[in-house]
Design a protein around this motif. Structure first.
Motif, PDB file in Angstrom:
ATOM      1  N   ALA A 166     -14.431   8.621  61.408  1.00 36.67           N
ATOM      2  CA  ALA A 166     -15.809   8.001  61.609  1.00 36.67           C
ATOM      3  C   ALA A 166     -16.939   9.235  61.340  1.00 36.67           C
ATOM      4  N   VAL A 167     -16.472  10.500  61.952  1.00 37.33           N
ATOM      5  CA  VAL A 167     -17.439  11.531  61.418  1.00 37.33           C
ATOM      6  C   VAL A 167     -17.681  11.546  60.077  1.00 37.33           C
ATOM      7  N   TYR A 168     -16.704  11.832  59.276  1.00 32.68           N
ATOM      8  CA  TYR A 168     -16.847  12.045  57.745  1.00 32.68           C
ATOM      9  C   TYR A 168     -17.714  10.695  57.315  1.00 32.68           C
ATOM     10  N   ALA A 169     -17.414   9.594  57.799  1.00 39.18           N
ATOM     11  CA  ALA A 169     -18.234   8.395  57.577  1.00 39.18           C
ATOM     12  C   ALA A 169     -19.699   8.584  57.751  1.00 39.18           C
ATOM     13  N   ALA A 170     -19.888   9.107  59.084  1.00 44.17           N
ATOM     14  CA  ALA A 170     -21.364   9.489  59.330  1.00 44.17           C
ATOM     15  C   ALA A 170     -21.895  10.358  58.382  1.00 44.17           C
ATOM     16  N   GLY A 171     -21.221  11.284  58.031  1.00 48.98           N
ATOM     17  CA  GLY A 171     -21.963  12.199  57.119  1.00 48.98           C
ATOM     18  C   GLY A 171     -22.116  11.608  55.699  1.00 48.98           C
ATOM     19  N   THR A 172     -21.510  10.840  55.440  1.00 42.70           N
ATOM     20  CA  THR A 172     -21.928   9.897  54.221  1.00 42.70           C
ATOM     21  C   THR A 172     -22.934   9.024  54.302  1.00 42.70           C
ATOM     22  N   LEU A 173     -23.130   8.538  55.296  1.00 44.38           N
ATOM     23  CA  LEU A 173     -24.192   7.506  55.485  1.00 44.38           C
ATOM     24  C   LEU A 173     -25.574   8.367  55.699  1.00 44.38           C
ATOM     25  N   TRP A 174     -25.320   9.290  56.355  1.00 47.55           N
ATOM     26  CA  TRP A 174     -26.452  10.493  56.630  1.00 47.55           C
ATOM     27  C   TRP A 174     -27.083  11.060  55.429  1.00 47.55           C
ATOM     28  N   GLY A 175     -25.858  11.555  54.428  1.00 44.45           N
ATOM     29  CA  GLY A 175     -26.451  11.816  53.083  1.00 44.45           C
ATOM     30  C   GLY A 175     -27.146  10.775  52.213  1.00 44.45           C
ATOM     31  N   LEU A 176     -26.567   9.563  52.162  1.00 41.81           N
ATOM     32  CA  LEU A 176     -27.296   8.486  51.432  1.00 41.81           C
ATOM     33  C   LEU A 176     -28.601   8.021  52.053  1.00 41.81           C
ATOM     34  N   GLY A 177     -28.715   8.175  53.462  1.00 41.01           N
ATOM     35  CA  GLY A 177     -29.861   7.829  53.814  1.00 41.01           C
ATOM     36  C   GLY A 177     -31.073   8.859  53.734  1.00 41.01           C
ATOM     37  N   PHE A 230     -21.750  15.278  53.109  1.00 44.96           N
ATOM     38  CA  PHE A 230     -23.286  15.043  53.153  1.00 44.96           C
ATOM     39  C   PHE A 230     -24.115  15.450  52.120  1.00 44.96           C
ATOM     40  N   GLY A 231     -23.875  16.605  51.292  1.00 41.30           N
ATOM     41  CA  GLY A 231     -24.312  17.108  50.188  1.00 41.30           C
ATOM     42  C   GLY A 231     -24.007  15.920  48.930  1.00 41.30           C
ATOM     43  N   LEU A 232     -22.574  15.508  48.870  1.00 38.64           N
ATOM     44  CA  LEU A 232     -22.399  14.797  47.525  1.00 38.64           C
ATOM     45  C   LEU A 232     -23.054  13.617  47.964  1.00 38.64           C
ATOM     46  N   ALA A 233     -23.199  13.010  49.029  1.00 36.71           N
ATOM     47  CA  ALA A 233     -23.774  11.608  49.323  1.00 36.71           C
ATOM     48  C   ALA A 233     -25.366  12.009  48.964  1.00 36.71           C
ATOM     49  N   HIS A 286     -33.517  14.834  61.309  1.00 37.39           N
ATOM     50  CA  HIS A 286     -32.663  15.262  60.487  1.00 37.39           C
ATOM     51  C   HIS A 286     -32.286  17.006  60.842  1.00 37.39           C
ATOM     52  N   ASN A 287     -33.319  17.728  61.232  1.00 38.30           N
ATOM     53  CA  ASN A 287     -33.180  19.049  61.564  1.00 38.30           C
ATOM     54  C   ASN A 287     -32.643  19.356  62.838  1.00 38.30           C
ATOM     55  N   ILE A 288     -32.720  18.428  63.896  1.00 37.91           N
ATOM     56  CA  ILE A 288     -32.058  18.512  65.144  1.00 37.91           C
ATOM     57  C   ILE A 288     -30.623  18.451  64.695  1.00 37.91           C
ATOM     58  N   LEU A 289     -30.259  17.467  64.046  1.00 37.16           N
ATOM     59  CA  LEU A 289     -28.778  17.345  63.742  1.00 37.16           C
ATOM     60  C   LEU A 289     -28.363  18.308  62.818  1.00 37.16           C
ATOM     61  N   TYR A 290     -28.989  18.560  61.561  1.00 32.70           N
ATOM     62  CA  TYR A 290     -28.334  19.626  60.644  1.00 32.70           C
ATOM     63  C   TYR A 290     -28.471  21.129  61.320  1.00 32.70           C
ATOM     64  N   THR A 291     -29.359  21.333  61.894  1.00 27.65           N
ATOM     65  CA  THR A 291     -29.545  22.719  62.866  1.00 27.65           C
ATOM     66  C   THR A 291     -28.144  22.971  63.463  1.00 27.65           C
ATOM     67  N   TYR A 292     -27.797  21.895  64.325  1.00 29.83           N
ATOM     68  CA  TYR A 292     -26.877  22.007  65.241  1.00 29.83           C
ATOM     69  C   TYR A 292     -25.617  21.539  65.108  1.00 29.83           C
ATOM     70  N   ILE A 293     -25.354  20.885  63.599  1.00 30.17           N
ATOM     71  CA  ILE A 293     -24.114  20.269  63.250  1.00 30.17           C
ATOM     72  C   ILE A 293     -22.852  21.003  63.713  1.00 30.17           C
ATOM     73  N   ALA A 294     -22.892  22.478  63.551  1.00 33.40           N
ATOM     74  CA  ALA A 294     -21.662  23.185  64.040  1.00 33.40           C
ATOM     75  C   ALA A 294     -21.397  23.123  65.489  1.00 33.40           C
ATOM     76  N   THR A 295     -22.560  23.315  66.248  1.00 32.28           N
ATOM     77  CA  THR A 295     -22.172  22.956  67.493  1.00 32.28           C
ATOM     78  C   THR A 295     -21.881  21.636  68.165  1.00 32.28           C
ATOM     79  N   PHE A 296     -22.250  20.677  67.559  1.00 31.43           N
ATOM     80  CA  PHE A 296     -22.023  19.381  67.616  1.00 31.43           C
ATOM     81  C   PHE A 296     -20.432  18.932  67.155  1.00 31.43           C
ATOM     82  N   LEU A 297     -20.075  19.728  66.408  1.00 33.12           N
ATOM     83  CA  LEU A 297     -18.583  19.320  65.766  1.00 33.12           C
ATOM     84  C   LEU A 297     -17.708  20.124  66.589  1.00 33.12           C
ATOM     85  N   ASP A 298     -18.040  21.275  67.128  1.00 35.27           N
ATOM     86  CA  ASP A 298     -17.383  22.090  67.848  1.00 35.27           C
ATOM     87  C   ASP A 298     -16.855  21.415  69.216  1.00 35.27           C
TER      88      ASP A 298
END
Length: 405
Positions: A308-319, A262-265, A235-247
């Motif tokens: 797809a990115v928004y869908a992934a954010g939803t799945l990530w939050g649910l998980g 992610f937060g709402l999910a 989780h923290n690898i992805l969360y810490t660098y999510i801005a870099t990944f999305l850029d």
């Protein structure tokens, strides 16, 4: 979540109440809220903090790392040293530590002093997390201890989904120091709330705390801790660098939206976990791991699509949203009377994974690029899923009736 008629442990005299004490559990949830808010708040106001303290953003970013280090290195020894303290006294001490640390952070004009305050805040967080699950479980009867834990842990999810964005907006509008002052005020209010509404319980007698080695040998404890380390690191690898990944995907302007989704999910996840954890812990843990893995898979192969990115954010939050509740409950169930020691170990591993997420993610970024982040998540989650599935008798059993804390 509605109040249910149960037979939880009442006040310190051992009497029984007729209802789950939502006011007391909400106070514990507020303590969890403060720990996450205090930890993550610098990330939202990093540039202005750095300018005020005359350091670069990279150096200022270490204020999050040192918080995690404070929790990781002190959770086990401090929880052992304070095991005999009455629980309300210990909780009041930890929350007072937050009030002090956030006040110093708000007024400090020196980087070294700020970092020292952040370390103290991390120490307070380690105490809170090490006792939070056990405290919540003592307020409920066995079959509803998981639900009590979910209510207490909901504060952490709300902090990530709503608190941190709100704190960031507050800091941007009125200055980062006001954001930290607000945490001080909340901590002071919580001190009064705890003193008035939270029942007290005795600590453990001298010599009553289980040794670490003995706790690790208990069936089920090691699998839960291994899954915790893998899950939180992923989780923290992805969360810490999510801005870099999305850029990299030309979605730099969508970072706030992705994290909001992610937060709402995550809020939905903690609600579902709270409703079903007392009977379906194993199913929920497997499902959460699979949902997180699906999110990583989507980001790995379909990230060219914003939808797809928004869908992934939803799945990530649910998980991930209910993960803390599931893992802490599984650890407490497996450890039984050694639950406090198991929780201290789990807190240490959790915060180690937070700190390691930044380091491992940085190495991946430098050597393989941001596209490697979702693949690293899958590499970590695969053995975690196998561990959950195979720990059928101990750790993540098929049936969970709840154990007395």
């Amino acid at each position: 979540m509605r109040t249910e008629t149960v037979r939880p442990t009442g006040a310190a005299d051992g009497t029984r109440d007729q209802r789950l004490p939502l006011g007391a559990l909400a106070a514990l949830a507020t303590a969890a809220f403060i720990t996450i808010m205090t930890e993550a708040l610098p990330a939202g106001v990093l540039p202005s903090m750095g300018r005020s303290l005359r350091v670069g953003e990279s150096a200022m970013g270490q204020s999050v790392t040192i918080y995690a280090i404070g929790s990781a290195v002190t959770a086990i020894p401090l929880s052992a040293a304070t095991s005999g303290w009455r629980r309300r006294r210990l909780l009041l001490t930890a929350v007072a530590g937050f009030a002090l640390a956030n006040t110093v952070t708000a007024v400090s004009g020196h980087y070294a002093l700020t970092m020292a305050a952040r370390f103290v805040a991390g120490v307070a967080a380690g105490l809170v997390w090490a006792m939070l699950t056990g405290y919540a479980r003592r307020m409920a009867s066995g079959p509803l201890q998981g639900k009590a834990t979910a209510i207490a842990m909901a504060g952490a999810t709300l902090a990530l989904s709503l608190g941190v964005p709100a704190g960031t907006l507050l800091g941007q509008a009125f200055g980062w120091r006001i954001a930290f002052w607000s945490m001080t005020v909340l901590a002071i209010v919580l001190l009064a709330w705890i003193a008035l509404a939270v029942p007290d319980y005795p600590g453990q007698p001298r010599g009553g705390r289980a040794p670490i080695a003995q706790t690790l040998r208990l069936p089920g404890v090691a699998p839960v801790l291994i899954v915790t380390m893998a899950f939180v690191l992923a989780h923290n690898i992805l969360y810490t660098y999510i801005a870099t990944f999305l850029d990299r995907l030309h979605m730099a302007d969508a970072v706030d939206l992705v994290l909001f989704i992610f937060g709402l999910a995550s809020v939905v996840s903690i609600w579902v976990v709270g409703a079903h954890i007392d009977r379906r812990l194993r199913f929920l843990t497997i499902s959460g791991t699979i949902l997180f893995a699906l999110a990583a898979t989507v980001l790995a192969v379909l990230a060219d699509s914003a939808v797809a990115v928004y869908a992934a954010g939803t799945l990530w939050g649910l998980g991930f949203g209910g993960a803390a509740t599931l893992l802490q409950t599984a650890a407490a169930d497996a450890a039984g009377t050694s639950a406090d020691t198991a929780q201290a170990i789990l807190v240490t591993l959790w915060n180690t994974a937070i700190a390691a997420g930044g380091v491992v993610g940085g190495l991946l970024l430098d050597n393989l690029g941001p596209a490697s982040f979702p693949w690293s998540v899958l590499v970590l989650l695969a053995p975690a899923l196998v561990m959950v599935i195979t720990a059928r008798r101990h750790g993540f059993p098929s049936g969970r009736l709840g154990a007395s804390a």
